[in-house]
Design an enzyme around this catalytic site. Structure first.
Site, PDB file in Angstrom:
ATOM      1  N   ASP A   3       6.055  -5.069   6.997  1.00  0.00           N
ATOM      2  CA  ASP A   3       6.476  -3.877   6.243  1.00  0.00           C
ATOM      3  C   ASP A   3       5.254  -3.036   5.868  1.00  0.00           C
ATOM      4  OD1 ASP A   3       8.253  -2.104   5.095  1.00  0.00           O
ATOM      5  OD2 ASP A   3       8.305  -3.143   3.169  1.00  0.00           O
TER       6      ASP A   3
ATOM      7  N   LYS B  26       6.347 -10.159 -10.891  1.00  0.00           N
ATOM      8  CA  LYS B  26       7.497  -9.876 -10.032  1.00  0.00           C
ATOM      9  C   LYS B  26       8.610 -10.884 -10.291  1.00  0.00           C
ATOM     10  CE  LYS B  26       8.623  -8.567  -5.292  1.00  0.00           C
ATOM     11  NZ  LYS B  26       8.076  -8.226  -3.963  1.00  0.00           N
TER      12      LYS B  26
ATOM     13  N   GLY C 172      11.741  -3.159  -6.078  1.00  0.00           N
ATOM     14  CA  GLY C 172      11.488  -3.380  -4.668  1.00  0.00           C
ATOM     15  C   GLY C 172      12.710  -3.949  -3.998  1.00  0.00           C
TER      16      GLY C 172
ATOM     17  N   MET D 134      13.314  -6.895  -2.958  1.00  0.00           N
ATOM     18  CA  MET D 134      13.691  -8.244  -3.350  1.00  0.00           C
ATOM     19  C   MET D 134      13.650  -8.482  -4.851  1.00  0.00           C
ATOM     20  SD  MET D 134      14.684  -9.487  -0.810  1.00  0.00           S
ATOM     21  CE  MET D 134      14.638 -10.219   0.740  1.00  0.00           C
TER      22      MET D 134
END
Length: 673
Positions: A116, A23, A2, A4
């Site tokens: 987003d 993540k 992604g 980030m």
């Protein structure tokens, strides 16, 4: 990967196992700014708790100092792909979109703006539940000088340009209306197969100018255009026909469904100026719910013509409210004119009656000030209150009003109120017409229906036999069908199959003659469908399933054609067919029919309606037989709660539901088979 960080599928392997999404921040973004953004996302997710938002489960810091967080693993497809793969209709797409609105509204209430929104950030899992995820560039809202809530500017953020709002692309401060715009883009794409601004063949600068300055075409106007996939994510050319087929329609029909309300809703969500859009996601969702319910939407001008048009479309022929309103208007007018003729009242009386009707129906005008349109129930309650006025003191007129009001309350399922009104009407009519008349026979029949639904079968049978006798004496053969059919239903319940079948066959022949004499008469054909179902019921009870099944199939076809597939009238036949399937041992088929009937009744009649409760009971009985105890128990608990409120303790339907519920509880006990 992604913007980030990286997302991995992971397995928690401690006291219990759990598949999750983990993540980690990207190493090249390990600067203080990157870490702050990553930590901000973790903090944002920690404050969000909603069934349609991917949940934060855990978080911490890795051995190398990089932050991480653990999220619910959502296994699904982007919402646009899911809709196309399942060929969802426009209505189904809107219904799937509403939980997304609810999730985003919850985020906004927690002072979080997503920034987003796009189909790939809205996944639909295998159970059909949409989940909003990836708050990687989300931001907590901050109060501005004027008290409004805004975010910091958005320059240099990894947003998705084709879904971003004009103010995002310009690097300006954004608020919740920016998410409204992005939701509008997603919805436009779901409904049309196109993005609102054609940016795929343009360079980035030209694309940004288009999004910021060019108004999109109305959704209904883009259906004939060829699309190169959704949002440029595929290269498969999509023709207008393929786009329409994916929505269970054809281009012409799809254009018609999009024009009007949906065009206006999308246009308002996609306005260039934030102040001209919907003020909140909830306001957008409210307009979508109004559209689905057939109510006027705020995005369109509230002219009388439009609002009345929506009212008529919402209550087109065959729906419950239309029948009630027509019954109320025509029944009141006919009864009152008859009473005027019989009593030869003065001109002043005629003026008073006209005033009653005008006052009552003006209270339902779409243009009335002071609140939303009144419901049918509001209208009835207003009419009942007016009975205490001077007009209601005239016995003949009062009896007519009581009769019509009682009939409509009965159709709404308020049997207590209906019983009081009809009983009073019958007393007045007996006094006015000792030898009997048309209205007295009607009152007897209608009151019998109420007594039946409140569990007093003996009283219902006596009233029906009196009504049938009076109709025969008055020479009203066409009006014999309803009380005869209801009488046969009670006989069928008691196992007196011989007399019940005789009555049903006689009334079915009457109905066939009436329908054949007037092939265009929808009422006559609807009554024929009822007669077919009634005779099938007695044959089924007698064990003649082969003779019953074609009668029910014919009834279902007629009712679907006349009333539409989602009518409560269709649900009734589905329940009969489900019971026949059950009797033949076709339990999965019976379960499917019962589930469909319950869905219709819940949406059309409401959760607390008697007929909804009975559908729940029938579905639960099959679920018990299939071993689906938990689902059956949930249905039965809701059904029993309604039946306790509406039916006496000794009522057979209530006793059956209570016994079934008890059996599911017994099955849950340790050691139960």
């Amino acid at each position: 990967e992604g913007g980030m960080g990286s997302v991995y599928e992971a397995l928690r392997d401690e006291e219990f196992e759990q598949r999750v999404a983990l993540k980690l921040v990207r190493r090249e973004l390990g600067s203080s700014t990157g870490l702050r953004l990553f930590q901000a996302e973790r903090q944002i997710l920690a404050r969000l708790e909603h069934p349609n938002i991917a949940r934060l489960l855990d978080g911490g810091t890795a051995e190398d100092g990089a932050p991480y967080f653990v999220m619910e693993l959502v296994e699904g497809r982007p919402i646009d792909r899911y809709c196309d793969d399942h060929r969802l209709t426009l209505r189904q797409r809107l219904e799937l979109f509403l939980p997304v609105c609810a999730a985003l509204s919850a985020a906004h209430q927690n002072l979080v703006v997503h920034r987003d929104l796009k189909p790939s950030n809205i996944l639909v899992d295998v159970t059909g539940v949409p989940k909003l995820l990836d708050f990687g560039i989300a931001k907590l809202l901050e109060p501005a000088a004027d008290g409004s809530l805004v975010t910091v500017t958005t320059r240099n953020l990894a947003l998705t340009p084709r879904y971003a709002s004009p103010e995002q692309l310009r690097g300006e401060a954004v608020g919740t209306t920016s998410d409204v715009y992005s939701l509008g883009v997603v919805l436009y794409q779901l409904l049309t197969g196109h993005l609102p601004c054609d940016v795929e063949q343009r360079d980035p600068v030209a694309a940004q100018v288009a999004i910021c300055q060019e108004d999109p075409l109305p959704a209904s106007a883009v259906i004939d255009q060829r699309s190169e996939g959704f949002g440029g994510e595929t290269t498969t050319a999509r023709t207008p026909e393929s786009v329409s087929r994916a929505r269970g329609s054809d281009p012409k029909s799809l254009r018609r469904k999009l024009s009007g309300d949906l065009d206006a809703i999308l246009a308002k969500a996609l306005r260039k100026a934030p102040s001209q859009r919907y003020g909140s996601v909830e306001a957008l969702a409210a307009d979508l719910r109004r559209h689905l319910a057939g109510h006027p939407v705020s995005a369109r001008a509230g002219t009388t013509t439009y609002r009345v048009g929506r009212f008529l479309r919402r209550h087109r022929f065959g729906t419950t409210n239309t029948l009630l309103l027509l019954l109320l208007a025509v029944g009141f007018t006919t009864a009152l004119l008859r009473q005027l003729d019989e009593t030869r009242r003065s001109r002043d009386q005629a003026v008073e009656i006209s005033s009653f009707l005008v006052d009552l129906f003006e209270s339902a005008s779409p243009d009335r000030p002071g609140g939303p349109e009144p419901s049918v129930r509001d209208l009835l309650d207003a009419g009942r209150a007016k009975l205490d006025g001077a007009l209601g003191q005239e016995p003949a007129v009062r009896a007519g009003l009581l009769l019509r009001l009682g009939e409509v309350y009965s159709r709404l399922g308020d049997y207590d109120t209906a019983g009081d009104l009809l009983a009073e009407a019958l007393v007045l009519l007996r006094r006015l017409h000792p030898d009997g008349d048309h209205d007295q026979a009607t009152a007897l029949s209608d009151l019998a229906v109420v007594r039946y639904h409140t569990g007093d079968r003996d009283a219902a049978e006596a009233l029906l036999r009196e009504s049938v006798g009076l109709r025969r004496m008055l020479g009203e053969p066409d009006d014999l069908i309803k009380p005869m059919n209801n009488l046969a239903a009670i006989l069928l319940e008691r196992g007196e199959l011989g007399e019940a079948e005789t009555i049903y066959r006689e009334t079915l022949e009457m109905r066939r003659r009436l329908a054949a004499a007037a092939p265009g008469d929808v009422t006559a054909r609807g009554n024929l469908a009822t007669g077919l179902r009634s005779l099938a019921a007695v044959l089924q009870t007698a064990g003649d399933l082969d003779a019953a099944e074609p009668l029910l199939a014919e009834s279902l076809d007629l009712r679907t054609e006349i009333y539409g597939a989602d009518s409560p009238m269709v649900a009734t036949v589905l329940l009969s067919l489900g019971r026949l399937d059950e009797a033949r041992g076709r339990l999965p088929a019976a379960q499917a029919r019962f589930a469909r009937a319950l869905d219709i009744r819940r949406r059309k009649l409401g959760e607390d309606h008697l007929h909804t409760a009975l559908a729940r009971r029938d579905l639960a009985a099959v679920e018990v037989a299939l071993g689906q105890t938990a689902s059956a128990r949930a249905h039965l608990e809701a059904a029993v709660a309604t039946l306790i409120r509406l039916r006496p303790a000794e009522d057979p339907d209530r006793l059956e539901a209570e016994a079934l519920l008890e059996s599911t509880r017994d099955a849950a006990l340790p050691g139960s088979p």
